[in-house]
Design a protein around this motif. Sequence first.
Motif, PDB file in Angstrom:
ATOM      1  N   LEU A  36      57.391  47.545  35.258  1.00 27.21           N
ATOM      2  CA  LEU A  36      58.706  48.170  35.341  1.00 27.21           C
ATOM      3  C   LEU A  36      59.719  47.388  34.510  1.00 27.21           C
ATOM      4  CD1 LEU A  36      60.723  50.201  36.479  1.00 27.21           C
ATOM      5  CD2 LEU A  36      60.902  48.765  38.538  1.00 27.21           C
ATOM      6  N   SER A  37      59.654  46.066  34.604  1.00 26.97           N
ATOM      7  CA  SER A  37      60.557  45.223  33.822  1.00 26.97           C
ATOM      8  C   SER A  37      60.397  45.485  32.325  1.00 26.97           C
ATOM      9  CB  SER A  37      60.279  43.748  34.126  1.00 26.97           C
ATOM     10  OG  SER A  37      61.018  42.898  33.268  1.00 26.97           O
ATOM     11  N   ARG A  38      59.162  45.609  31.883  1.00 35.57           N
ATOM     12  CA  ARG A  38      58.920  45.863  30.456  1.00 35.57           C
ATOM     13  C   ARG A  38      59.426  47.245  30.041  1.00 35.57           C
ATOM     14  NH1 ARG A  38      52.776  43.427  29.446  1.00 35.57           N
ATOM     15  NH2 ARG A  38      53.343  41.229  29.742  1.00 35.57           N
ATOM     16  N   GLY A  39      59.256  48.215  30.924  1.00 33.37           N
ATOM     17  CA  GLY A  39      59.764  49.549  30.614  1.00 33.37           C
ATOM     18  C   GLY A  39      61.279  49.557  30.457  1.00 33.37           C
ATOM     19  N   LEU A  40      61.962  48.818  31.321  1.00 32.63           N
ATOM     20  CA  LEU A  40      63.421  48.732  31.214  1.00 32.63           C
ATOM     21  C   LEU A  40      63.831  47.960  29.968  1.00 32.63           C
ATOM     22  CD1 LEU A  40      64.301  48.089  34.961  1.00 32.63           C
ATOM     23  CD2 LEU A  40      64.577  50.210  33.665  1.00 32.63           C
ATOM     24  N   ASP A  41      63.044  46.961  29.583  1.00 34.11           N
ATOM     25  CA  ASP A  41      63.326  46.240  28.334  1.00 34.11           C
ATOM     26  C   ASP A  41      63.240  47.180  27.135  1.00 34.11           C
ATOM     27  OD1 ASP A  41      63.803  43.823  29.537  1.00 34.11           O
ATOM     28  OD2 ASP A  41      61.771  43.044  29.242  1.00 34.11           O
ATOM     29  N   VAL A  42      62.293  48.100  27.179  1.00 35.70           N
ATOM     30  CA  VAL A  42      62.166  49.085  26.101  1.00 35.70           C
ATOM     31  C   VAL A  42      63.412  49.957  26.033  1.00 35.70           C
ATOM     32  CG1 VAL A  42      60.913  51.163  25.360  1.00 35.70           C
ATOM     33  CG2 VAL A  42      59.644  49.111  26.068  1.00 35.70           C
ATOM     34  N   ALA A  45      66.374  48.201  24.520  1.00 37.59           N
ATOM     35  CA  ALA A  45      66.298  47.989  23.068  1.00 37.59           C
ATOM     36  C   ALA A  45      67.206  48.952  22.319  1.00 37.59           C
ATOM     37  CB  ALA A  45      64.857  48.140  22.588  1.00 37.59           C
ATOM     38  N   PHE A  46      67.443  50.123  22.905  1.00 32.33           N
ATOM     39  CA  PHE A  46      68.272  51.134  22.242  1.00 32.33           C
ATOM     40  C   PHE A  46      69.760  50.815  22.341  1.00 32.33           C
ATOM     41  CE2 PHE A  46      64.259  53.199  22.924  1.00 32.33           C
ATOM     42  CZ  PHE A  46      64.089  53.996  21.804  1.00 32.33           C
ATOM     43  N   SER A  47      70.120  49.772  23.070  1.00 31.69           N
ATOM     44  CA  SER A  47      71.531  49.364  23.145  1.00 31.69           C
ATOM     45  C   SER A  47      71.861  48.300  22.112  1.00 31.69           C
ATOM     46  CB  SER A  47      71.837  48.831  24.552  1.00 31.69           C
ATOM     47  OG  SER A  47      71.147  47.625  24.795  1.00 31.69           O
ATOM     48  N   GLN A  48      70.906  47.975  21.240  1.00 32.20           N
ATOM     49  CA  GLN A  48      71.120  46.913  20.263  1.00 32.20           C
ATOM     50  C   GLN A  48      71.736  47.400  18.959  1.00 32.20           C
ATOM     51  OE1 GLN A  48      70.571  43.715  21.279  1.00 32.20           O
ATOM     52  NE2 GLN A  48      70.168  44.785  23.193  1.00 32.20           N
ATOM     53  N   GLY A  49      72.104  48.687  18.887  1.00 28.04           N
ATOM     54  CA  GLY A  49      72.790  49.187  17.701  1.00 28.04           C
ATOM     55  C   GLY A  49      72.155  50.425  17.095  1.00 28.04           C
ATOM     56  N   SER A  50      70.824  50.518  17.144  1.00 27.76           N
ATOM     57  CA  SER A  50      70.136  51.669  16.560  1.00 27.76           C
ATOM     58  C   SER A  50      69.906  52.737  17.621  1.00 27.76           C
ATOM     59  CB  SER A  50      68.788  51.249  15.966  1.00 27.76           C
ATOM     60  OG  SER A  50      68.962  50.325  14.919  1.00 27.76           O
ATOM     61  N   GLY A  54      61.329  53.058  16.188  1.00 26.79           N
ATOM     62  CA  GLY A  54      59.890  53.205  16.249  1.00 26.79           C
ATOM     63  C   GLY A  54      59.285  52.120  17.123  1.00 26.79           C
ATOM     64  N   ASN A  55      57.991  52.249  17.422  1.00 27.03           N
ATOM     65  CA  ASN A  55      57.341  51.255  18.272  1.00 27.03           C
ATOM     66  C   ASN A  55      57.428  49.850  17.677  1.00 27.03           C
ATOM     67  OD1 ASN A  55      56.579  52.996  20.333  1.00 27.03           O
ATOM     68  ND2 ASN A  55      54.662  53.564  19.333  1.00 27.03           N
ATOM     69  N   GLN A  56      57.314  49.762  16.360  1.00 25.10           N
ATOM     70  CA  GLN A  56      57.397  48.451  15.711  1.00 25.10           C
ATOM     71  C   GLN A  56      58.793  47.852  15.852  1.00 25.10           C
ATOM     72  OE1 GLN A  56      55.652  48.341  11.827  1.00 25.10           O
ATOM     73  NE2 GLN A  56      56.553  46.352  11.304  1.00 25.10           N
ATOM     74  N   ASP A  57      59.829  48.693  15.742  1.00 26.56           N
ATOM     75  CA  ASP A  57      61.204  48.220  15.923  1.00 26.56           C
ATOM     76  C   ASP A  57      61.405  47.690  17.339  1.00 26.56           C
ATOM     77  OD1 ASP A  57      61.922  49.201  13.332  1.00 26.56           O
ATOM     78  OD2 ASP A  57      62.153  51.209  14.188  1.00 26.56           O
ATOM     79  N   ILE A  58      60.907  48.447  18.312  1.00 28.35           N
ATOM     80  CA  ILE A  58      61.073  48.054  19.717  1.00 28.35           C
ATOM     81  C   ILE A  58      60.320  46.763  20.006  1.00 28.35           C
ATOM     82  CG2 ILE A  58      60.645  48.750  22.107  1.00 28.35           C
ATOM     83  CD1 ILE A  58      60.940  51.675  21.137  1.00 28.35           C
ATOM     84  N   ALA A  59      59.120  46.630  19.437  1.00 26.73           N
ATOM     85  CA  ALA A  59      58.343  45.406  19.634  1.00 26.73           C
ATOM     86  C   ALA A  59      59.089  44.197  19.074  1.00 26.73           C
ATOM     87  CB  ALA A  59      56.980  45.545  18.962  1.00 26.73           C
ATOM     88  N   ARG A  60      59.738  44.372  17.930  1.00 23.77           N
ATOM     89  CA  ARG A  60      60.494  43.273  17.321  1.00 23.77           C
ATOM     90  C   ARG A  60      61.690  42.888  18.186  1.00 23.77           C
ATOM     91  NH1 ARG A  60      64.898  43.891  14.642  1.00 23.77           N
ATOM     92  NH2 ARG A  60      64.444  46.081  14.170  1.00 23.77           N
ATOM     93  N   ILE A  61      62.401  43.880  18.723  1.00 22.53           N
ATOM     94  CA  ILE A  61      63.604  43.612  19.525  1.00 22.53           C
ATOM     95  C   ILE A  61      63.256  42.987  20.872  1.00 22.53           C
ATOM     96  CG2 ILE A  61      65.514  44.723  20.755  1.00 22.53           C
ATOM     97  CD1 ILE A  61      65.558  46.801  18.474  1.00 22.53           C
ATOM     98  N   THR A  62      62.206  43.490  21.518  1.00 20.84           N
ATOM     99  CA  THR A  62      61.874  43.045  22.872  1.00 20.84           C
ATOM    100  C   THR A  62      60.931  41.852  22.918  1.00 20.84           C
ATOM    101  OG1 THR A  62      59.983  44.567  23.010  1.00 20.84           O
ATOM    102  CG2 THR A  62      62.143  45.391  23.751  1.00 20.84           C
TER     103      THR A  62
END
Length: 277
Positions: A36-42, A45-50, A54-62
């Motif tokens: 659940l924690s990881r899902g919320l982290d995903v 990730a959308f609050s960081q500006g973009s 994509g999955n690669q972007d989210i992996a980089r941010i989180t």
Amino acid sequence: MATEATKKTRAKKADLSVNNEVPVKPEKDRKFVEALSRGLDVLRAFSQGSVILGNQDIARITGLPKPTVSRMTYTLTKLGYLSYNPILEKYQLSSGVLALGYAYVSNLKVRQLAKPYMDEFARRTNMSVGLTCHDRLHMIYVENRMPPEATLLRMEIGLRLPMATTAAGRAYCAAVSDGARKILMDGMAKKYGDQWPEKKEGLDRAMEEYKTSGFCLSLGEWDRNINSAGVPVRLEDGTIMVLTCAAPSYLISGEKLRDSIAHQLAMLASDIESLGV
């Protein structure tokens, strides 16, 4: 007005709720659901500006492994919290997230009760008046009231403000317990790296002013054209929110804000606390 006893009681409640002030991932806790924690982290990730990732972007941010991110985005899409663009092969937040956010804001009692007080303050001072809540290393607008004739500084509900350089963030740091403040400071030091000493200097200066004056200022430090003040508001359950006022620097000077308006904002915050929310 809130009594000293009431304020002390609220302060104690706040000190006992560090996990509410600063969300911390426990190292060992059998009740903690890592998935659940990881899902919320995903989602965060959308609050960081973009707005589309994509999955690669989210992996980089989180910092999560890409296979984990792929499973999370698939699940969140099925649940209606993300939508998938097959042409771009990327995701964006969907209406499920909006529904949760709207439910929170709509049910926020202090927001409803404070509106007429904020409207009067905005009319009298010709400043934008906001109510913000804490989210990790940011503050988020949950309400913003404008003077009748003003068209500037319309802060949208949901707008995120950085903690270190804004009056809202500085006032929050000044109001929380020592333990919660240390967690915030450590997080900002990691986030800003080499820029942290300069930002910390401004933050420390603002928190010292809070001790003597009851408010924090940001004079062109978040936006060089904006002067703002912030005052914490302690709710009955110990939650700390921050009341802010802001205006373009050519309309409201730093001197006027410090000498007069910020003191009025502190009185307004006290009036809102006395509503018993």
